[in-house]
Design a protein around this motif. Structure first.
Motif, PDB file in Angstrom:
ATOM      1  N   GLU A 205      18.152  35.657  59.228  1.00 33.72           N
ATOM      2  CA  GLU A 205      19.493  35.846  58.648  1.00 33.72           C
ATOM      3  C   GLU A 205      19.412  35.459  57.171  1.00 33.72           C
ATOM      4  OE1 GLU A 205      23.211  33.088  59.297  1.00 33.72           O
ATOM      5  OE2 GLU A 205      22.997  34.419  61.043  1.00 33.72           O
ATOM      6  N   TRP A 206      19.965  36.312  56.306  1.00 34.24           N
ATOM      7  CA  TRP A 206      19.955  35.938  54.892  1.00 34.24           C
ATOM      8  C   TRP A 206      21.223  36.444  54.213  1.00 34.24           C
ATOM      9  CZ3 TRP A 206      17.227  39.993  56.913  1.00 34.24           C
ATOM     10  CH2 TRP A 206      17.324  41.244  56.276  1.00 34.24           C
ATOM     11  N   THR A 207      21.508  35.895  53.047  1.00 34.87           N
ATOM     12  CA  THR A 207      22.701  36.311  52.288  1.00 34.87           C
ATOM     13  C   THR A 207      22.254  37.084  51.045  1.00 34.87           C
ATOM     14  OG1 THR A 207      22.634  34.269  51.014  1.00 34.87           O
ATOM     15  CG2 THR A 207      24.073  34.296  52.971  1.00 34.87           C
ATOM     16  N   ILE A 208      23.083  38.023  50.629  1.00 34.87           N
ATOM     17  CA  ILE A 208      22.887  38.685  49.324  1.00 34.87           C
ATOM     18  C   ILE A 208      24.171  38.534  48.539  1.00 34.87           C
ATOM     19  CG2 ILE A 208      22.372  40.795  48.064  1.00 34.87           C
ATOM     20  CD1 ILE A 208      20.738  41.817  50.305  1.00 34.87           C
ATOM     21  N   ASP A 209      24.050  37.974  47.346  1.00 38.81           N
ATOM     22  CA  ASP A 209      25.177  37.845  46.404  1.00 38.81           C
ATOM     23  C   ASP A 209      24.917  38.907  45.332  1.00 38.81           C
ATOM     24  OD1 ASP A 209      26.608  35.151  44.432  1.00 38.81           O
ATOM     25  OD2 ASP A 209      26.205  37.198  43.812  1.00 38.81           O
ATOM     26  N   MET A 210      25.735  39.965  45.297  1.00 37.16           N
ATOM     27  CA  MET A 210      25.519  41.001  44.275  1.00 37.16           C
ATOM     28  C   MET A 210      26.770  41.111  43.409  1.00 37.16           C
ATOM     29  SD  MET A 210      25.381  44.476  46.546  1.00 37.16           S
ATOM     30  CE  MET A 210      24.524  43.872  47.981  1.00 37.16           C
ATOM     31  N   ARG A 211      26.534  41.363  42.101  1.00 33.59           N
ATOM     32  CA  ARG A 211      27.669  41.352  41.164  1.00 33.59           C
ATOM     33  C   ARG A 211      27.483  42.406  40.088  1.00 33.59           C
ATOM     34  NH1 ARG A 211      29.132  35.088  40.541  1.00 33.59           N
ATOM     35  NH2 ARG A 211      28.012  34.404  42.372  1.00 33.59           N
TER      36      ARG A 211
ATOM     37  N   ALA B  77      12.541  41.646  57.116  1.00 35.77           N
ATOM     38  CA  ALA B  77      13.438  41.048  56.101  1.00 35.77           C
ATOM     39  C   ALA B  77      12.748  40.977  54.747  1.00 35.77           C
ATOM     40  CB  ALA B  77      13.850  39.649  56.562  1.00 35.77           C
ATOM     41  N   SER B  78      11.456  40.635  54.760  1.00 30.81           N
ATOM     42  CA  SER B  78      10.724  40.502  53.489  1.00 30.81           C
ATOM     43  C   SER B  78      10.666  41.840  52.753  1.00 30.81           C
ATOM     44  CB  SER B  78       9.299  40.004  53.746  1.00 30.81           C
ATOM     45  OG  SER B  78       9.345  38.924  54.640  1.00 30.81           O
ATOM     46  N   LEU B  79      10.471  42.918  53.510  1.00 33.84           N
ATOM     47  CA  LEU B  79      10.425  44.262  52.870  1.00 33.84           C
ATOM     48  C   LEU B  79      11.783  44.568  52.222  1.00 33.84           C
ATOM     49  CD1 LEU B  79       8.600  46.215  55.722  1.00 33.84           C
ATOM     50  CD2 LEU B  79       7.700  45.749  53.425  1.00 33.84           C
ATOM     51  N   ILE B  80      12.842  44.245  52.944  1.00 35.46           N
ATOM     52  CA  ILE B  80      14.197  44.546  52.430  1.00 35.46           C
ATOM     53  C   ILE B  80      14.497  43.688  51.203  1.00 35.46           C
ATOM     54  CG2 ILE B  80      16.675  44.464  52.973  1.00 35.46           C
ATOM     55  CD1 ILE B  80      15.774  44.931  55.971  1.00 35.46           C
ATOM     56  N   ILE B  81      14.184  42.401  51.302  1.00 33.70           N
ATOM     57  CA  ILE B  81      14.503  41.468  50.195  1.00 33.70           C
ATOM     58  C   ILE B  81      13.723  41.842  48.932  1.00 33.70           C
ATOM     59  CG2 ILE B  81      14.272  39.057  49.438  1.00 33.70           C
ATOM     60  CD1 ILE B  81      14.918  38.293  52.416  1.00 33.70           C
ATOM     61  N   ALA B  82      12.461  42.210  49.105  1.00 32.53           N
ATOM     62  CA  ALA B  82      11.667  42.612  47.918  1.00 32.53           C
ATOM     63  C   ALA B  82      12.284  43.864  47.285  1.00 32.53           C
ATOM     64  CB  ALA B  82      10.225  42.868  48.329  1.00 32.53           C
ATOM     65  N   GLU B  83      12.780  44.760  48.115  1.00 31.86           N
ATOM     66  CA  GLU B  83      13.376  46.017  47.602  1.00 31.86           C
ATOM     67  C   GLU B  83      14.686  45.730  46.878  1.00 31.86           C
ATOM     68  OE1 GLU B  83      11.660  48.663  47.685  1.00 31.86           O
ATOM     69  OE2 GLU B  83      13.145  50.037  46.855  1.00 31.86           O
ATOM     70  N   VAL B  84      15.420  44.685  47.299  1.00 35.36           N
ATOM     71  CA  VAL B  84      16.691  44.341  46.641  1.00 35.36           C
ATOM     72  C   VAL B  84      16.447  44.114  45.150  1.00 35.36           C
ATOM     73  CG1 VAL B  84      18.437  42.512  46.401  1.00 35.36           C
ATOM     74  CG2 VAL B  84      17.842  43.357  48.672  1.00 35.36           C
ATOM     75  N   GLU B  85      15.404  43.349  44.837  1.00 37.20           N
ATOM     76  CA  GLU B  85      15.114  43.076  43.418  1.00 37.20           C
ATOM     77  C   GLU B  85      14.766  44.377  42.693  1.00 37.20           C
ATOM     78  OE1 GLU B  85      11.340  41.449  41.959  1.00 37.20           O
ATOM     79  OE2 GLU B  85      12.551  39.804  41.118  1.00 37.20           O
ATOM     80  N   LYS B  86      13.926  45.215  43.297  1.00 37.36           N
ATOM     81  CA  LYS B  86      13.502  46.462  42.636  1.00 37.36           C
ATOM     82  C   LYS B  86      14.716  47.365  42.370  1.00 37.36           C
ATOM     83  CE  LYS B  86       9.406  47.269  44.991  1.00 37.36           C
ATOM     84  NZ  LYS B  86       8.778  48.150  45.980  1.00 37.36           N
ATOM     85  N   MET B  87      15.551  47.530  43.410  1.00 37.60           N
ATOM     86  CA  MET B  87      16.726  48.425  43.256  1.00 37.60           C
ATOM     87  C   MET B  87      17.668  47.889  42.176  1.00 37.60           C
ATOM     88  SD  MET B  87      17.896  49.171  47.110  1.00 37.60           S
ATOM     89  CE  MET B  87      17.063  50.351  48.141  1.00 37.60           C
ATOM     90  N   THR B  88      17.921  46.559  42.199  1.00 37.39           N
ATOM     91  CA  THR B  88      18.914  45.983  41.278  1.00 37.39           C
ATOM     92  C   THR B  88      18.470  46.127  39.829  1.00 37.39           C
ATOM     93  OG1 THR B  88      19.418  44.405  43.040  1.00 37.39           O
ATOM     94  CG2 THR B  88      20.318  43.922  40.843  1.00 37.39           C
ATOM     95  N   LYS B  89      17.150  46.010  39.608  1.00 35.48           N
ATOM     96  CA  LYS B  89      16.641  46.118  38.224  1.00 35.48           C
ATOM     97  C   LYS B  89      16.901  47.502  37.635  1.00 35.48           C
ATOM     98  CE  LYS B  89      13.164  42.465  37.997  1.00 35.48           C
ATOM     99  NZ  LYS B  89      11.724  42.116  37.967  1.00 35.48           N
ATOM    100  N   ARG B  90      17.202  48.461  38.511  1.00 33.69           N
ATOM    101  CA  ARG B  90      17.457  49.818  37.983  1.00 33.69           C
ATOM    102  C   ARG B  90      18.878  49.921  37.395  1.00 33.69           C
ATOM    103  NH1 ARG B  90      14.354  51.870  42.645  1.00 33.69           N
ATOM    104  NH2 ARG B  90      16.221  52.290  43.843  1.00 33.69           N
ATOM    105  N   TYR B  91      19.711  48.890  37.646  1.00 32.37           N
ATOM    106  CA  TYR B  91      21.082  48.907  37.119  1.00 32.37           C
ATOM    107  C   TYR B  91      21.179  47.883  35.986  1.00 32.37           C
ATOM    108  CZ  TYR B  91      22.484  51.492  41.291  1.00 32.37           C
ATOM    109  OH  TYR B  91      22.613  52.428  42.282  1.00 32.37           O
TER     110      TYR B  91
ATOM    111  N   VAL C  68      23.422  42.243  39.126  1.00 29.66           N
ATOM    112  CA  VAL C  68      22.492  41.184  39.564  1.00 29.66           C
ATOM    113  C   VAL C  68      22.629  41.066  41.071  1.00 29.66           C
ATOM    114  CG1 VAL C  68      22.398  39.804  37.435  1.00 29.66           C
ATOM    115  CG2 VAL C  68      24.247  39.435  39.078  1.00 29.66           C
ATOM    116  N   ALA C  69      21.554  40.640  41.738  1.00 32.38           N
ATOM    117  CA  ALA C  69      21.607  40.446  43.193  1.00 32.38           C
ATOM    118  C   ALA C  69      20.678  39.288  43.539  1.00 32.38           C
ATOM    119  CB  ALA C  69      21.189  41.707  43.935  1.00 32.38           C
ATOM    120  N   THR C  70      21.155  38.423  44.421  1.00 38.40           N
ATOM    121  CA  THR C  70      20.402  37.197  44.717  1.00 38.40           C
ATOM    122  C   THR C  70      20.386  36.933  46.210  1.00 38.40           C
ATOM    123  OG1 THR C  70      21.346  36.327  42.670  1.00 38.40           O
ATOM    124  CG2 THR C  70      20.255  34.730  44.138  1.00 38.40           C
TER     125      THR C  70
END
Ligand code: HGY
Ligand code: MN
Ligand code: MN
Length: 404
Positions: free
Chosen positions: A277-283, A238-252, A256-258
């Motif tokens: 289990e975690w949530t992602i709020d992306m907009r 999960a930590s690998l995925i969550i860290a990647e969420v921030e990296k990917m989102t910054k490319r747009y 935003v993604a939280t």
């Protein structure tokens, strides 16, 4: 005109319901705090000369019949909060709308159009992980299946509504027809107005929130006896995925993604996490861009799960399309801002709002009010009295234009 003392007093009184130890507010839909808050706001509506009733999902609706059989002007926002939320998010919009009606009435001014002020139930989605319940119902898009969604205690929305002692009415009765437009005053919850030295703003559009729940399943094992290369550690995955969420989102640029919620099971110091289990709020205001980001995040998560022999399950909690505000309403709002001597700032909303639910029903417009330091969803959320007054004046003037 506007009685700013009365409005400030209402903000203060309402904020005391659900107050947390550090000055925030916990007021979640259909709980005792929420019921009490709606009862207080119902008193404000009655004092303003509105006829008050609750609809089938508990939306609190204050109505003025108007003098002619014309489509209604609808105002509103929400009074439920996020955990430890601020006192202005949503509440300001409802209380400003009531104050504006009250000041028209005190001047003996009758509306040609019927007017409704609505405190929508559960805009935030805090309790059921599914927001804008009340406004979906008014838009006629809330389904009986939606009412089966449960909170963390397994109580469904339907049961929560029944537990409020609300009169049982059919879900289909909540849809509002014969509406001219919907106008919502809301705090900006960002830093744009403050940076431009503007007290109020005209909202051009609203970014669409997409909420996903990720469940990653590995194997809970002994932290001391399991070699590092033989683990199925759900939390590392999960930590690998969550860290990647921030990296990917910054490319747009406008996305935003939280990751706001995270649960580790069994959550023991000496146990390798078997489930996370975690949530992602992306907009994004650009839906295609948001959905592209969603695809990329899901692909990366699937690759991590494969590589680490983890089970991955992704559940969609809510998907709301971005909305563009009505051009005519925007023009009236901008005119009103100019008439009170303020500079006109137009801006999109990063936050979601009840207004989004009406995109296929009737024209929507929003008036933003400056947030100090852009802080929101936090007890430090603050809007100055003079800014609240300006927002009420803009709404008042826009109502006059709409009622011609
Ligand atoms: O999540 C939001 O944007 C809003 O506060 N419901
Ligand atoms: Mn909010
Ligand atoms: Mn809000």
């Amino acid at each position: 005109m506007i009685n700013i003392q009365r409005l400030s007093e209402h903000i203060e009184q309402l904020s005391r319901i659900g107050r947390t130890a550090d000055g925030g507010i916990d007021r979640f839909s259909y709980t005792d705090h929420d019921i009490k808050a709606n009862e207080l706001v119902a008193q404000y509506m009655k004092a303003a000369g509105l006829n008050v009733h609750y609809d089938a999902v508990g939306n609190l609706i204050g109505s003025d019949e108007g003098t002619e059989d014309l489509p209604a002007i609808v105002l509103g926002s929400h009074i439920d909060t996020v955990p430890n939320g601020g006192k202005f998010d949503g509440s300001l919009g409802v209380l400003v709308a009531i104050e504006v009606i009250h000041s028209f009435k005190e001047q003996g001014i009758e509306f040609r159009h019927p007017v409704k002020v609505i405190a929508f139930r559960d805009e935030e989605g805090t309790r059921f992980g599914f927001g804008m319940i009340g406004s979906r119902a008014v838009a006629g898009t809330l389904t009986t299946a939606d009412l089966q969604r449960m909170d963390e205690d397994g109580i469904t929305i339907e049961q929560a509504i029944a537990n409020c002692g609300l009169e049982k009415k059919s879900l289909s009765s909540t849809r509002l027809n014969h509406v001219k437009c919907y106008l919502e005053v809301h705090i900006e919850q960002g830093k744009v107005l403050e940076a431009k030295g503007a007290a109020v703003g005209n909202v051009t559009g609203i970014a669409g929130p997409l909420w996903l729940k990720f469940q990653l399943t590995g194997l809970a094992e002994h932290a001391g006896t399991t070699p590092m290369n033989q683990r199925q550690d759900a939390l590392v995955g999960a930590s690998l995925i969550i860290a990647e969420v921030e990296k990917m989102t910054k490319r747009y640029n406008s996305s935003v993604a939280t990751v706001g919620k995270l649960i580790v099971k069994p959550n023991g110091v000496n146990v390798i996490p078997g489930e996370v289990e975690w949530t992602i709020d992306m907009r994004d205001i650009d839906e295609a861009q948001r959905d592209q980001l969603e695809r990329e995040i899901k692909q990366y998560a699937e690759a991590v799960a494969r590589e680490r022999q983890l089970g991955l399950h992704v559940i969609e909690l809510q998907r709301v399309e971005p909305v563009h505000c009505d051009k005519i309403l925007q023009a009236l709002i901008k005119e009103s801002i100019q008439e009170i001597g303020e500079t006109v700032v137009s801006l999109p909303s990063g936050a979601g709002h009840d207004a989004m639910q009406f995109k296929d029903c009737f024209p929507v417009g929003m008036i933003f009010v400056r947030s100090k330091d852009g802080i929101s969803h936090n007890p430090k959320e603050f809007t100055a009295e003079e800014d609240m007054l300006k927002a009420a004046q803009v709404l008042y003037k826009t109502m006059v234009k709409l009622d011609r």
